[in-house]
Design an enzyme around this catalytic site. Structure first.
Site, short mmCIF file in Angstrom:
data_model
loop_
_atom_site.label_atom_id
_atom_site.label_comp_id
_atom_site.label_asym_id
_atom_site.label_seq_id
_atom_site.Cartn_x
_atom_site.Cartn_y
_atom_site.Cartn_z
N THR A 72 11.49 67.81 19.05
CA THR A 72 10.04 68.01 19.02
C THR A 72 9.62 69.38 19.55
O THR A 72 8.85 70.10 18.90
CB THR A 72 9.34 66.90 19.82
OG1 THR A 72 9.54 65.66 19.15
CG2 THR A 72 7.85 67.16 19.95
N ASP A 343 7.53 68.40 12.82
CA ASP A 343 8.40 69.11 13.77
C ASP A 343 9.88 68.80 13.55
O ASP A 343 10.74 69.50 14.07
CB ASP A 343 8.00 68.78 15.22
CG ASP A 343 8.00 67.28 15.50
OD1 ASP A 343 8.04 66.48 14.55
OD2 ASP A 343 7.94 66.92 16.69
N HIS A 344 10.17 67.78 12.78
CA HIS A 344 11.52 67.37 12.40
C HIS A 344 11.36 66.12 11.55
O HIS A 344 10.26 65.56 11.46
CB HIS A 344 12.41 67.08 13.61
CG HIS A 344 11.82 66.09 14.58
ND1 HIS A 344 11.78 64.73 14.33
CD2 HIS A 344 11.22 66.26 15.78
CE1 HIS A 344 11.19 64.11 15.33
NE2 HIS A 344 10.82 65.02 16.23
N HIS A 477 17.10 61.97 15.90
CA HIS A 477 17.14 63.21 15.12
C HIS A 477 17.77 64.29 15.98
O HIS A 477 18.04 64.09 17.16
CB HIS A 477 15.73 63.62 14.70
CG HIS A 477 14.73 63.56 15.81
ND1 HIS A 477 14.55 64.58 16.71
CD2 HIS A 477 13.89 62.58 16.20
CE1 HIS A 477 13.62 64.24 17.59
NE2 HIS A 477 13.20 63.03 17.30
#
Length: 548
Positions: A72, A343-344, A477
């Site tokens: 993040t 952000d991902h 992630h």
């Protein structure tokens, strides 16, 4: 003569129009959003939220993060600085700092204090660890600090890093149910924020609970309501409906984060900010950075195939529609510029893949650390592992020196051990990372995310599909694989042509593109590669580019 005069007058007016800027830029980051969600849930979206942005704006179908780790804080920093962690210095949400020899958090700052109704630790935050300027910083500089910048999120890092170093304000959500800030921005909250907090808007959502937005049969893109790949949500079994009042009694107002209503509460604050700070009211461009975090909390707990994540996105679609309609009314159609990205993204749950006969498994960080320490003692007679987190392995160099060991041989021994582990794809030493020439795609991603003053002596890359996660359910992630790096990017509004492209793009192109559109200086760490598709407003040229 008259024709020539009219022609030059036309050119003069056109030139003035070309130099105009939007009254307001709205940057929207959706935490842990996969590009896939725009496709998978499309039939259930309204025409006024995501589809409005896609149908009337510019869609980048192949936007990607170009570094590892995809977390993040680095994600928000990279979007807004136009560079990667190796340059902007935000190498994780928290990380073991080689320089300081201890764990640190991305926005911790003990020199500032909480303002508002939050705990002491919640407000001791600032952007001081961010080493480069942001597009929001450059806007403040370009307007002689007259253009306002405000960042907001449920997460401190989601508000602070996009807002940059020179922001008027950044606000984030406290476990008390209030939005707080720090003395980095001012000595007390603006009166309108205090009033908003005192009205306890979060209780409206707590009292009504969380049930499915639409009929059950709508959720045929998701797995069953309760399945073995979901974890608990705020301590409750993952089954609709959720009694949020019971959760609140057992915990605190933080429970709202892991529901779609955290996004709705943030939108309420965004509207108040636009109204009370008069954002977009004059011809000096303002910037509102909004990060919707509930998607990430729901995703981590319940995974990308859960009904809960689908319901969260269906509700976020309504939230976006409400936001866009509000901007039309308060700022005016054509007067504001919006971009939406993430952000991902996030991985599939490994147990789910394994049950579908994909040869993959969960990897638990505590087991990795235990194995490394055992190997070290058996091989060298000492535990040489100082820290292992965020894919980074740090050695105790003082102990290595005291034992008269060669660091290069220690690294080689650990590398050979790690390569025997089922989940490990590659292991790279600091020397290999710093000597990266771009030929090895994954090494290049690691190099772009690596800060030699902060990161470890070695970086471990797992095989595709494996997750370093403390529980077996939900998702996580952080890798350089497409399931973590492939995110949406939508541009909409002021001077944005309608169109789409499937060309590969990097997340670090957003900030310099914004700088070009706003006619301001690039953030100081960016390479300056831009998205020509939204800079060239000639439809014929756009069509040529998108059909290559």
């Amino acid at each position: 003569m008259k024709k020539a005069l009219c022609f030059f007058l036309f050119l003069f007016v056109f030139h003035l129009q070309a130099q105009e800027r939007p009254k307001l830029v709205v940057g929207i980051v959706v935490d842990q959003m996969k590009m896939d969600y725009l496709y998978r849930f499309s039939n259930d979206f309204t025409n006024d939220g995501f589809k409005r942005l896609m149908d009337n704006g510019y869609v980048f179908h192949n936007m990607n993060y170009n570094y590892m780790p995809t977390f993040t804080a680095p994600g928000h920093a990279s979007i807004y600085t136009g560079t990667t962690p190796s340059v902007h210095g935000i190498v994780g949400n928290d990380w073991f700092s080689r320089k300081l020899g201890k764990e640190i958090y991305c926005t911790d700052d003990a020199s500032v204090k909480t303002i508002g109704d939050g705990t002491k630790a919640e407000g001791e935050m600032s952007p001081k660890k961010l080493l480069t300027t942001t597009i929001t910083d450059e806007l403040r500089l370009a307007t002689n600090f007259k253009g306002k910048v405000i960042g907001m999120s449920l997460k401190d890092r989601g508000a602070i890093l996009p807002a940059g170093h020179f922001a008027n304000w950044a606000f984030w959500y406290s476990k008390t149910g209030a939005f707080v800030s720090s003395t980095f921005y001012g000595e007390k909250l603006p009166d309108w924020v205090t009033e908003f907090n005192n009205e306890k808007h979060f209780m409206t959502y707590i009292n009504k609970g969380w049930d499915l937005l639409k009929p059950l049969e709508t959720y045929n893109e998701s797995l069953a309501d309760e399945n073995p790949y979901e974890g608990k949500l705020n301590g409750a079994n993952p089954v609709f409906p959720y009694n949020l009042k019971e959760m609140l009694e057992k915990k605190n107002a933080e429970i709202l984060r892991a529901t779609p209503f955290g996004n709705d509460l943030l939108l309420e604050l965004a509207k108040k900010a636009i109204e009370n700070e008069e954002l977009g009211k004059d011809n000096i461009t303002d910037f509102l950075a909004v990060s919707f975090s509930s998607t990430d909390y729901v995703g981590h707990n319940l995974g990308p195939r859960s009904m809960e994540i689908q319901d969260t996105y269906l509700r976020l679609d309504l939230t976006l529609a409400d936001f866009l309609n509000y901007l039309d009314k308060m700022v005016g159609k054509g007067n504001y510029l919006v971009f939406l990205t993430a952000d991902h993204a996030g991985a599939e749950n490994p147990l789910y893949l394994k049950d579908k006969k994909y040869n993959v498994d969960n990897v638990f960080p505590k087991d990795i650390l235990k194995g490394l320490k055992k190997f070290s003692v058996e091989t060298f007679g000492e535990d040489l592992v100082l820290n292992c987190s965020n894919f980074n392995l740090h050695f105790n160099k003082d102990l290595i020196k005291a034992k008269s060991l060669e660091l290069s041989k220690v690294k080689q021994a650990f590398k050979e051990y790690l390569m025997t582990q089922d989940q490990v794809k590659r292991v790279y030493t600091e020397e290999e990372i710093l000597a990266s020439n771009g030929a090895d795609f994954y090494l290049n991603c690691i190099a772009k995310g690596y800060d030699a003053t902060e990161d470890g002596d070695m970086v471990i890359l797992n095989k595709p599909g494996y997750i370093d996660h403390f529980i077996a359910t939900g998702t996580d992630h952080g890798t350089p694989y497409s399931y973590d790096t492939h995110v949406p990017l939508l541009f909409y509004g002021w001077n944005v042509p309608k169109g789409e492209t499937h060309d590969h793009k990097d997340i670090t192109q957003i900030a310099p593109t914004l700088a070009q559109k706003l006619k301001i200086t690039f953030p100081n760490g960016t390479e300056g590669k831009v998205l020509l598709e939204v800079l060239d407003t000639n439809p014929n040229m756009i069509n040529k580019k998108t059909t290559k």
